[in-house]
Enzyme design. Structure first.
Site, PDB file in Angstrom:
ATOM      1  N   ILE A  91       0.845  -1.193   0.000  1.00  0.00           N
ATOM      2  CA  ILE A  91       0.000   0.000   0.000  1.00  0.00           C
ATOM      3  C   ILE A  91       0.883   1.247   0.000  1.00  0.00           C
ATOM      4  O   ILE A  91       1.842   1.344   0.771  1.00  0.00           O
ATOM      5  CB  ILE A  91      -0.932   0.023   1.228  1.00  0.00           C
ATOM      6  CG1 ILE A  91      -1.852  -1.196   1.206  1.00  0.00           C
ATOM      7  CG2 ILE A  91      -1.745   1.315   1.253  1.00  0.00           C
ATOM      8  CD1 ILE A  91      -2.767  -1.299   2.409  1.00  0.00           C
ATOM      9  N   GLU A  94       3.910   7.192   2.772  1.00  0.00           N
ATOM     10  CA  GLU A  94       4.260   8.612   2.690  1.00  0.00           C
ATOM     11  C   GLU A  94       5.485   8.853   1.805  1.00  0.00           C
ATOM     12  O   GLU A  94       5.698   9.957   1.307  1.00  0.00           O
ATOM     13  CB  GLU A  94       4.517   9.179   4.090  1.00  0.00           C
ATOM     14  CG  GLU A  94       3.289   9.200   4.990  1.00  0.00           C
ATOM     15  CD  GLU A  94       3.612   9.749   6.364  1.00  0.00           C
ATOM     16  OE1 GLU A  94       2.674   9.962   7.158  1.00  0.00           O
ATOM     17  OE2 GLU A  94       4.829   9.989   6.638  1.00  0.00           O
ATOM     18  N   HIS A  97       8.964   4.327  -0.685  1.00  0.00           N
ATOM     19  CA  HIS A  97       9.299   2.941  -0.328  1.00  0.00           C
ATOM     20  C   HIS A  97       8.467   1.933  -1.122  1.00  0.00           C
ATOM     21  O   HIS A  97       8.998   0.936  -1.611  1.00  0.00           O
ATOM     22  CB  HIS A  97       9.078   2.737   1.169  1.00  0.00           C
ATOM     23  CG  HIS A  97       9.649   1.465   1.667  1.00  0.00           C
ATOM     24  ND1 HIS A  97       9.014   0.700   2.617  1.00  0.00           N
ATOM     25  CD2 HIS A  97      10.789   0.812   1.364  1.00  0.00           C
ATOM     26  CE1 HIS A  97       9.739  -0.375   2.866  1.00  0.00           C
ATOM     27  NE2 HIS A  97      10.831  -0.329   2.125  1.00  0.00           N
ATOM     28  N   PHE A 122       2.705 -13.117 -10.446  1.00  0.00           N
ATOM     29  CA  PHE A 122       2.740 -11.849  -9.702  1.00  0.00           C
ATOM     30  C   PHE A 122       1.328 -11.534  -9.191  1.00  0.00           C
ATOM     31  O   PHE A 122       0.528 -10.902  -9.880  1.00  0.00           O
ATOM     32  CB  PHE A 122       3.232 -10.740 -10.639  1.00  0.00           C
ATOM     33  CG  PHE A 122       3.374  -9.388  -9.996  1.00  0.00           C
ATOM     34  CD1 PHE A 122       2.426  -8.400 -10.210  1.00  0.00           C
ATOM     35  CD2 PHE A 122       4.466  -9.093  -9.193  1.00  0.00           C
ATOM     36  CE1 PHE A 122       2.558  -7.128  -9.642  1.00  0.00           C
ATOM     37  CE2 PHE A 122       4.601  -7.830  -8.627  1.00  0.00           C
ATOM     38  CZ  PHE A 122       3.647  -6.856  -8.848  1.00  0.00           C
ATOM     39  N   ARG A 136     -10.035  -5.363  -4.239  1.00  0.00           N
ATOM     40  CA  ARG A 136      -9.402  -6.329  -5.144  1.00  0.00           C
ATOM     41  C   ARG A 136      -9.020  -7.639  -4.444  1.00  0.00           C
ATOM     42  O   ARG A 136      -8.306  -8.467  -5.017  1.00  0.00           O
ATOM     43  CB  ARG A 136      -8.177  -5.689  -5.797  1.00  0.00           C
ATOM     44  CG  ARG A 136      -8.532  -4.564  -6.773  1.00  0.00           C
ATOM     45  CD  ARG A 136      -7.406  -3.574  -6.981  1.00  0.00           C
ATOM     46  NE  ARG A 136      -7.779  -2.550  -7.959  1.00  0.00           N
ATOM     47  CZ  ARG A 136      -8.542  -1.494  -7.679  1.00  0.00           C
ATOM     48  NH1 ARG A 136      -9.037  -1.324  -6.439  1.00  0.00           N
ATOM     49  NH2 ARG A 136      -8.847  -0.606  -8.605  1.00  0.00           N
TER      50      ARG A 136
HETATM   51  N1  LIG Z   1       5.121  -1.468   3.429  1.00  0.00           N
HETATM   52  C1  LIG Z   1       4.918  -2.753   2.968  1.00  0.00           C
HETATM   53  C2  LIG Z   1       5.899  -3.732   3.033  1.00  0.00           C
HETATM   54  N2  LIG Z   1       7.106  -3.426   3.589  1.00  0.00           N
HETATM   55  C3  LIG Z   1       8.066  -4.461   3.972  1.00  0.00           C
HETATM   56  C4  LIG Z   1       8.897  -4.986   2.792  1.00  0.00           C
HETATM   57  O1  LIG Z   1       8.135  -5.824   1.943  1.00  0.00           O
HETATM   58  C5  LIG Z   1      10.089  -5.792   3.326  1.00  0.00           C
HETATM   59  O2  LIG Z   1       9.598  -6.857   4.110  1.00  0.00           O
HETATM   60  C6  LIG Z   1      11.028  -4.937   4.147  1.00  0.00           C
HETATM   61  O3  LIG Z   1      11.449  -3.823   3.364  1.00  0.00           O
HETATM   62  C7  LIG Z   1      12.268  -5.708   4.617  1.00  0.00           C
HETATM   63  O4  LIG Z   1      12.945  -6.285   3.520  1.00  0.00           O
HETATM   64  N3  LIG Z   1       5.678  -4.971   2.550  1.00  0.00           N
HETATM   65  C8  LIG Z   1       4.447  -5.297   1.994  1.00  0.00           C
HETATM   66  O5  LIG Z   1       4.240  -6.449   1.552  1.00  0.00           O
HETATM   67  N4  LIG Z   1       3.459  -4.342   1.935  1.00  0.00           N
HETATM   68  C9  LIG Z   1       3.655  -3.085   2.397  1.00  0.00           C
HETATM   69  O6  LIG Z   1       2.723  -2.234   2.314  1.00  0.00           O
HETATM   70  C1  LIG Z   2       5.387   0.786   1.574  1.00  0.00           C
HETATM   71  C2  LIG Z   2       4.700   0.868   2.896  1.00  0.00           C
HETATM   72  O1  LIG Z   2       3.511   0.970   2.969  1.00  0.00           O
HETATM   73  C3  LIG Z   2       5.484   0.960   4.167  1.00  0.00           C
HETATM   74  O2  LIG Z   2       6.810   0.595   3.975  1.00  0.00           O
HETATM   75  C4  LIG Z   2       5.382   2.391   4.739  1.00  0.00           C
HETATM   76  O3  LIG Z   2       5.823   3.294   3.750  1.00  0.00           O
HETATM   77  P1  LIG Z   2       6.175   4.829   4.133  1.00  0.00           P
HETATM   78  O4  LIG Z   2       7.315   4.804   5.103  1.00  0.00           O
HETATM   79  O5  LIG Z   2       6.516   5.436   2.772  1.00  0.00           O
HETATM   80  O6  LIG Z   2       4.940   5.474   4.728  1.00  0.00           O
END
Ligand SMILES: Nc1c(NC[C@H](O)[C@H](O)[C@H](O)CO)[nH]c(=O)[nH]c1=O
Ligand SMILES: CC(=O)[C@@H](O)COP(=O)(O)O
Length: 160
Positions: A91, A94, A97, A122, A136
């Protein structure tokens, strides 16, 4: 918007291969588990509905979607696995990432599929918000887990 015209759970089921002897790996990311669990339920049930043996569906979790690529490599290099389904939900946050995760996973899964010569699907949602994700994962736009499973089935029928 494209999604408004598309239900991810509506697809052609003509000429599907026999999957009764096929082994499927399903990798599920733990992040946003309310969503990814719904994707898993859709994928699992779709495989069963179209003839998969439940004993041949091998399920593993990974911490986040970024880890799906390595998890898929572990699954694809296993000789008994015929197809790998990867489920996640990233998702938008901010920062950027989510972009880095999404691009890494999309490219990573493609690389695994080509390296191990097996379908690697995927099944990762990349929504802007939680509601788009829920829509979804069994909501108004269907279930991308269903779509991922039927894609795996169809790819097992592709040969030259
Ligand atoms: N923010 C979300 C993440 N973040 C974690 C990364 O996938 C990963 O585990 C971390 O960066 C360490 O390697 N993962 C999701 O599946 N969904 C998100 O919204
Ligand atoms: C991608 C994500 O939802 C989680 O890593 C938080 O992202 P952010 O730090 O950009 O808010």
């Amino acid at each position: 918007m494209a999604s408004e015209l598309k239900n991810l759970s509506v697809f052609s089921t003509e000429n599907l291969p026999d999957i009764s002897e096929k082994h499927f790996a399903i990798l599920v990311a733990e992040w946003n588990s309310e969503v990814t669990n719904a994707l898993f339920n859709g994928a699992y049930q779709t495989l069963v509905n179209y003839g998969a043996n439940e004993e041949f569906i091998h399920v593993r979790t990974v911490p986040g979607s970024y880890e799906l690529s390595f998890g898929a490599a572990l699954a694809a290099q296993a000789s008994h696995i015929d197809a790998v389904i990867c489920l996640g939900c990233v998702i938008q946050g901010e920062t950027k990432h989510n972009d880095y995760i999404n691009h890494a996973v999309a490219q990573g899964l493609t690389n695994v599929s080509i390296q191990y010569n097996k379908p690697v699907i995927f099944g990762v949602l990349t929504p802007n918000n939680q509601q788009q994700a829920l829509d979804r994962a069994g909501g108004v736009h269907g279930n991308k887990g269903d779509e991922a499973a039927i894609t795996a089935i169809k790819m097992l029928g592709v040969s030259f």
